[in-house]
Design an enzyme around this catalytic site. Structure first.
Site, PDB file in Angstrom:
ATOM      1  N   LYS A 182       0.840  -1.210   0.000  1.00  0.00           N
ATOM      2  CA  LYS A 182       0.000   0.000   0.000  1.00  0.00           C
ATOM      3  C   LYS A 182       0.872   1.255   0.000  1.00  0.00           C
ATOM      4  CE  LYS A 182      -3.768  -2.591   1.999  1.00  0.00           C
ATOM      5  NZ  LYS A 182      -4.478  -3.087   3.185  1.00  0.00           N
ATOM      6  N   ASP A 184     -11.227   2.656   3.867  1.00  0.00           N
ATOM      7  CA  ASP A 184     -11.572   1.234   3.767  1.00  0.00           C
ATOM      8  C   ASP A 184     -13.087   1.048   3.649  1.00  0.00           C
ATOM      9  OD1 ASP A 184      -9.450  -0.518   3.646  1.00  0.00           O
ATOM     10  OD2 ASP A 184      -9.101  -0.510   5.818  1.00  0.00           O
ATOM     11  N   GLN A 198      -4.533  -1.863   9.442  1.00  0.00           N
ATOM     12  CA  GLN A 198      -4.470  -3.178   8.800  1.00  0.00           C
ATOM     13  C   GLN A 198      -5.107  -4.243   9.692  1.00  0.00           C
ATOM     14  OE1 GLN A 198      -3.309  -3.785   5.580  1.00  0.00           O
ATOM     15  NE2 GLN A 198      -4.194  -5.794   5.966  1.00  0.00           N
TER      16      GLN A 198
END
Ligand code: NAD
Length: 294
Positions: free
Chosen positions: A53, A120, A97
């Site tokens: 990422k 997200d 994460q």
């Protein structure tokens, strides 16, 4: 059948090309999109994801911060970091994460992220916006990537029967909302671990999405000839012929299924590359909204 192999790498590159232009325009207006990626603990797979990422940000000229916190980081410390990132004007997107270590309450972490920075798409505000089809919200990256693949390959969804195997908040549920929404107009069935006659149900699908986490679950007897198959699964299976000792496969038995379907995503190289591209897209969207651009 002349099966179309849906190329996620190429489609992700096209998404990135468009983003480069958008990022350049933002920069000319004095704004640089920024993403903070937070990792708690030393899960090797998570480390790989986080690094990719950050690398994707670097390649596109997105400002990034990588926070690698020790496993013993407390819930309070993590929430304090999120508060700081929520108030940091350089940061437009925050990603913690998953999975965090067991002592961290993941739901509380998601709730603490400013919904405007929740790239997200996991915060309840963004979940509600997805259900309400409010385009100002953030949609989870993997299902968004699946929709982009369908669009890129001109796959008609209107009036089609889509079956999604898996009902997670990350893939199955948002995928169902996107497919049944007014932009796609599919008729959607969501299957899960308690569904009876899964193979029979899947055989009624024009579009079959597998998001389970079970290698090779979807065999030829699950697939109607001519269906479109999107394989979201990422599974490690032992393979002594590979230097790493394993290889990555999807939820679909590709060798059996590919010959009978109209189009299919391979694993790797299908849905996977789209997820990070969509994260970058969400970060740019968050920046534009924060800066009041377009
Ligand atoms: P999850 O474990 O949260 O959900 C799995 C779902 O599958 C559940 O809803 C469960 O009911 C269903 N299920 C389990 N066994 C089943 C069975 N035998 N028959 C029917 N349904 C069954 O998983 P997730 O987070 O949604 O991820 C699913 C898969 O997708 C995993 O392999 C994961 O690694 C992968 N994934 C890939 C990406 C990507 O970028 N390509 C992103 C997220 C997840």
């Amino acid at each position: 059948m002349n099966t179309i192999i849906i190329d996620g790498k190429r489609t992700a590159e096209r998404v990135r090309d468009k983003l480069r232009t958008a990022i350049e325009q933002l920069k000319q207006a004095g704004h640089i999109p920024g993403l903070a990626v937070v990792l708690v603990g030393e899960n090797p797979a998570s480390q790989v994801y986080v690094n990719s990422k950050v690398k994707a940000c670097e390649e596109l000229g997105i400002y990034s911060q990588k926070w690698s916190l020790p496993t013993e980081t407390s819930q309070k410390e993590l929430l304090e970091l999120i508060d700081r990132l929520n108030h940091d004007d350089r940061i437009h997107g925050i990603l913690v994460q998953s999975p965090p270590p067991p002592h961290i309450d993941e739901a509380a972490v998601v709730l603490r992220i400013d919904p405007r920075k929740d790239v997200d798409g996991f915060h309840p505000v963004n979940v509600a916006k997805l259900v309400m089809e409010d385009p100002s919200g953030f949609v989870p990256c993997t299902p968004m990537g699946c929709m982009e693949l369908l669009k890129e390959y001109g796959i008609e969804t209107q009036g089609k029967h889509a079956v999604i195997i898996g009902r997670s908040m990350i893939v199955g549920k948002p995928m169902a909302h996107l497919l049944m929404g007014k932009h796609a107009n599919a008729t959607v069935t969501v299957a899960h671990s308690r569904t009876t006659d899964l193979a029979g149900l899947c055989r009624t699908a024009d579009i079959l999405v597998a998001a389970v986490g079970r290698p090779g679950l979807v065999t030829a007897q699950y697939v109607k000839p001519g269906a479109v198959v999107l394989d979201v699964g990422i599974n490690r299976v032992e393979d002594s012929t590979r230097p790493r000792g394993y290889r990555i496969v999807g939820d679909v038995d590709y060798a059996e299924v590919a010959p009978i379907c109209r189009a299919i995503t391979p694993v790797p190289g299908g849905v996977g590359p789209m997820t990070i591209a969509m994260l970058m897209a969400n970060t740019v969207k968050a920046c534009r909204a924060a800066c009041g651009v377009g």
